[in-house]
Design a protein around this motif. Structure first.
Motif, PDB file in Angstrom:
ATOM      1  N   VAL A 126      -0.085   4.821 -17.462  1.00 33.19           N
ATOM      2  CA  VAL A 126       1.020   4.406 -18.064  1.00 33.19           C
ATOM      3  C   VAL A 126       2.161   4.622 -17.099  1.00 33.19           C
ATOM      4  CG1 VAL A 126       0.233   4.710 -20.222  1.00 33.19           C
ATOM      5  CG2 VAL A 126       1.468   6.846 -19.145  1.00 33.19           C
ATOM      6  N   LEU A 127       3.351   4.225 -17.380  1.00 35.04           N
ATOM      7  CA  LEU A 127       4.669   4.568 -16.773  1.00 35.04           C
ATOM      8  C   LEU A 127       4.801   5.979 -16.802  1.00 35.04           C
ATOM      9  CD1 LEU A 127       7.005   2.298 -18.569  1.00 35.04           C
ATOM     10  CD2 LEU A 127       6.103   1.541 -16.240  1.00 35.04           C
ATOM     11  N   GLY A 128       5.110   6.504 -15.332  1.00 28.13           N
ATOM     12  CA  GLY A 128       5.546   7.807 -15.253  1.00 28.13           C
ATOM     13  C   GLY A 128       5.405   8.215 -13.861  1.00 28.13           C
ATOM     14  N   GLU A 129       5.328   9.565 -13.657  1.00 22.71           N
ATOM     15  CA  GLU A 129       5.340  10.345 -12.393  1.00 22.71           C
ATOM     16  C   GLU A 129       4.145  10.448 -11.771  1.00 22.71           C
ATOM     17  OE1 GLU A 129       8.549  13.598 -11.520  1.00 22.71           O
ATOM     18  OE2 GLU A 129       6.618  14.665 -11.648  1.00 22.71           O
ATOM     19  N   THR A 130       3.760   9.992 -10.632  1.00 24.64           N
ATOM     20  CA  THR A 130       2.325  10.357  -9.935  1.00 24.64           C
ATOM     21  C   THR A 130       2.607  11.394  -8.818  1.00 24.64           C
ATOM     22  OG1 THR A 130       1.514   8.481 -10.444  1.00 24.64           O
ATOM     23  CG2 THR A 130       0.632   9.318  -8.736  1.00 24.64           C
ATOM     24  N   ARG A 131       1.973  12.527  -8.833  1.00 25.70           N
ATOM     25  CA  ARG A 131       2.221  13.455  -7.968  1.00 25.70           C
ATOM     26  C   ARG A 131       0.969  13.673  -6.960  1.00 25.70           C
ATOM     27  NH1 ARG A 131       3.873  15.506 -12.397  1.00 25.70           N
ATOM     28  NH2 ARG A 131       2.540  17.186 -12.560  1.00 25.70           N
ATOM     29  N   PHE A 132       1.104  13.851  -5.851  1.00 30.26           N
ATOM     30  CA  PHE A 132      -0.056  14.514  -4.850  1.00 30.26           C
ATOM     31  C   PHE A 132       0.306  15.201  -3.826  1.00 30.26           C
ATOM     32  CE2 PHE A 132       1.206  10.148  -3.519  1.00 30.26           C
ATOM     33  CZ  PHE A 132       1.294  10.218  -2.220  1.00 30.26           C
ATOM     34  N   ALA A 133      -0.492  16.145  -3.590  1.00 28.19           N
ATOM     35  CA  ALA A 133       0.004  17.052  -2.206  1.00 28.19           C
ATOM     36  C   ALA A 133      -0.809  16.593  -0.997  1.00 28.19           C
ATOM     37  CB  ALA A 133      -0.743  18.512  -2.804  1.00 28.19           C
ATOM     38  N   VAL A 134      -0.183  16.602   0.039  1.00 27.11           N
ATOM     39  CA  VAL A 134      -0.512  16.352   1.327  1.00 27.11           C
ATOM     40  C   VAL A 134      -0.274  17.563   2.224  1.00 27.11           C
ATOM     41  CG1 VAL A 134      -0.491  14.753   3.146  1.00 27.11           C
ATOM     42  CG2 VAL A 134      -0.515  13.836   0.958  1.00 27.11           C
ATOM     43  N   ASP A 135      -1.195  18.211   2.670  1.00 27.55           N
ATOM     44  CA  ASP A 135      -0.744  19.279   3.764  1.00 27.55           C
ATOM     45  C   ASP A 135       0.105  20.353   2.994  1.00 27.55           C
ATOM     46  OD1 ASP A 135      -2.682  18.307   5.576  1.00 27.55           O
ATOM     47  OD2 ASP A 135      -1.006  17.076   6.520  1.00 27.55           O
ATOM     48  N   GLY A 136      -0.119  20.470   1.956  1.00 28.12           N
ATOM     49  CA  GLY A 136       0.769  21.564   1.013  1.00 28.12           C
ATOM     50  C   GLY A 136       2.198  20.830   0.642  1.00 28.12           C
TER      51      GLY A 136
ATOM     52  N   VAL B  89       0.773  -1.052   0.200  1.00 29.42           N
ATOM     53  CA  VAL B  89       0.128   0.102  -0.165  1.00 29.42           C
ATOM     54  C   VAL B  89       1.000   1.096   0.036  1.00 29.42           C
ATOM     55  CG1 VAL B  89      -1.799   1.305   1.409  1.00 29.42           C
ATOM     56  CG2 VAL B  89      -1.785  -1.199   1.327  1.00 29.42           C
ATOM     57  N   VAL B  90       0.817   2.024  -0.911  1.00 26.81           N
ATOM     58  CA  VAL B  90       1.736   3.073  -1.048  1.00 26.81           C
ATOM     59  C   VAL B  90       1.300   4.293  -0.385  1.00 26.81           C
ATOM     60  CG1 VAL B  90       2.821   4.768  -2.818  1.00 26.81           C
ATOM     61  CG2 VAL B  90       2.412   2.244  -3.552  1.00 26.81           C
ATOM     62  N   PHE B  91       0.098   4.453  -0.427  1.00 27.23           N
ATOM     63  CA  PHE B  91      -0.511   5.833   0.356  1.00 27.23           C
ATOM     64  C   PHE B  91      -1.925   5.381   0.411  1.00 27.23           C
ATOM     65  CE2 PHE B  91      -2.533   9.725   0.680  1.00 27.23           C
ATOM     66  CZ  PHE B  91      -1.819  10.486   1.701  1.00 27.23           C
ATOM     67  N   ASP B  92      -2.397   5.878   1.805  1.00 28.24           N
ATOM     68  CA  ASP B  92      -3.987   5.747   2.002  1.00 28.24           C
ATOM     69  C   ASP B  92      -4.100   6.988   3.089  1.00 28.24           C
ATOM     70  OD1 ASP B  92      -6.334   5.209   2.907  1.00 28.24           O
ATOM     71  OD2 ASP B  92      -5.960   3.185   3.776  1.00 28.24           O
ATOM     72  N   GLY B  93      -4.820   7.828   2.364  1.00 33.93           N
ATOM     73  CA  GLY B  93      -5.336   9.303   3.514  1.00 33.93           C
ATOM     74  C   GLY B  93      -5.759  10.138   2.658  1.00 33.93           C
ATOM     75  N   GLU B  94      -5.496  11.608   3.076  1.00 33.84           N
ATOM     76  CA  GLU B  94      -6.340  12.558   2.309  1.00 33.84           C
ATOM     77  C   GLU B  94      -5.344  13.443   1.811  1.00 33.84           C
ATOM     78  OE1 GLU B  94      -8.686  14.736   5.212  1.00 33.84           O
ATOM     79  OE2 GLU B  94     -10.326  13.596   4.672  1.00 33.84           O
ATOM     80  N   CYS B  95      -5.672  13.868   0.600  1.00 31.80           N
ATOM     81  CA  CYS B  95      -4.986  14.734  -0.133  1.00 31.80           C
ATOM     82  C   CYS B  95      -5.729  15.939  -0.829  1.00 31.80           C
ATOM     83  CB  CYS B  95      -3.847  14.111  -1.204  1.00 31.80           C
ATOM     84  SG  CYS B  95      -4.820  13.314  -2.586  1.00 31.80           S
ATOM     85  N   GLU B  96      -4.776  17.046  -1.068  1.00 28.81           N
ATOM     86  CA  GLU B  96      -5.463  18.149  -1.740  1.00 28.81           C
ATOM     87  C   GLU B  96      -5.515  18.029  -3.353  1.00 28.81           C
ATOM     88  OE1 GLU B  96      -2.509  19.366   0.080  1.00 28.81           O
ATOM     89  OE2 GLU B  96      -3.802  19.019   1.998  1.00 28.81           O
ATOM     90  N   SER B  97      -4.513  17.493  -3.775  1.00 30.41           N
ATOM     91  CA  SER B  97      -4.522  17.156  -5.553  1.00 30.41           C
ATOM     92  C   SER B  97      -3.706  15.944  -5.874  1.00 30.41           C
ATOM     93  CB  SER B  97      -3.722  18.585  -6.097  1.00 30.41           C
ATOM     94  OG  SER B  97      -2.521  18.621  -5.908  1.00 30.41           O
ATOM     95  N   LEU B  98      -3.950  15.694  -7.229  1.00 31.70           N
ATOM     96  CA  LEU B  98      -3.305  14.105  -7.503  1.00 31.70           C
ATOM     97  C   LEU B  98      -3.347  14.341  -8.966  1.00 31.70           C
ATOM     98  CD1 LEU B  98      -2.646  11.375  -7.626  1.00 31.70           C
ATOM     99  CD2 LEU B  98      -4.918  10.779  -7.788  1.00 31.70           C
ATOM    100  N   VAL B  99      -1.831  14.096  -9.625  1.00 27.55           N
ATOM    101  CA  VAL B  99      -1.578  14.054 -11.080  1.00 27.55           C
ATOM    102  C   VAL B  99      -1.238  13.020 -11.393  1.00 27.55           C
ATOM    103  CG1 VAL B  99      -0.241  15.258 -12.893  1.00 27.55           C
ATOM    104  CG2 VAL B  99      -0.772  16.768 -10.991  1.00 27.55           C
ATOM    105  N   LEU B 100      -1.759  12.177 -12.499  1.00 23.97           N
ATOM    106  CA  LEU B 100      -1.495  10.852 -12.841  1.00 23.97           C
ATOM    107  C   LEU B 100      -1.203  10.863 -14.438  1.00 23.97           C
ATOM    108  CD1 LEU B 100      -4.954   9.331 -11.538  1.00 23.97           C
ATOM    109  CD2 LEU B 100      -2.456   9.059 -10.456  1.00 23.97           C
ATOM    110  N   PRO B 101       0.003   9.988 -14.660  1.00 25.18           N
ATOM    111  CA  PRO B 101       0.327   9.789 -15.840  1.00 25.18           C
ATOM    112  C   PRO B 101      -0.725   8.755 -16.685  1.00 25.18           C
ATOM    113  CG  PRO B 101       1.413   8.340 -14.585  1.00 25.18           C
ATOM    114  CD  PRO B 101       0.666   9.042 -13.719  1.00 25.18           C
TER     115      PRO B 101
END
Length: 138
Positions: A47-57, A15-27
């Motif tokens: 697809v293969l790539g960078e997944t970004r998400f913001a948690v508390d800024g 499990v990579v992450f389980d919680g609340e976040c403000e934004s998510l960017v998926l490839p």
């Protein structure tokens, strides 16, 4: 304060992450998808790539493999075959995998082996790219 939504990211081995976040960017197959709170329902192939998400800024970055994401009721579930932080990528191992795949492509193989090797090469090159970007501070 930014609106939040629930995010769960699962790789085949953890499990990579389980919680609340403000934004998510998926490839995705047709470009990047940005997800914010109260996003419309969505099913997207990844697809293969960078997944970004913001948690508390704070932005968290993972290199993720193939998979899909499902958005529904202010919640996102992401299933990928692999996920690792850029600093966890072993650059030497990725370069060795790239060299093995390139060598295998030079040999005559079945069509299935060829496509499997192409995927291995793409994965190794993507991992190297993400590791290099992270080390440059991008």
């Amino acid at each position: 304060m930014a609106k939040k939504f629930n995010l769960k990211i699962y790789a085949t081995d953890k499990v990579v992450f389980d919680g609340e976040c403000e934004s998510l960017v998926l490839p995705a197959t047709d470009g990047e998808y940005a997800i914010l709170a109260n996003h419309e329902d969505l099913l997207v192939a990844l697809v293969l790539g960078e997944t970004r998400f913001a948690v508390d800024g704070e932005t968290k970055v993972f290199f993720t493999g193939l998979g899909f994401a499902y958005v529904e009721n202010n919640s996102v579930v992401v299933f990928v075959d692999t996920a690792e932080r850029p600093e966890e990528i072993d650059l030497r191992r990725a370069e060795e995998a790239k060299e093995r795949a390139e060598e295998k492509l030079r040999q005559e193989t079945s069509r299935q082996e060829y496509y499997h090797t192409q995927a291995s090469l793409a994965r190794a090159m993507s991992r190297m790219k993400e590791a290099a970007r992270h080390r440059r501070g991008f």
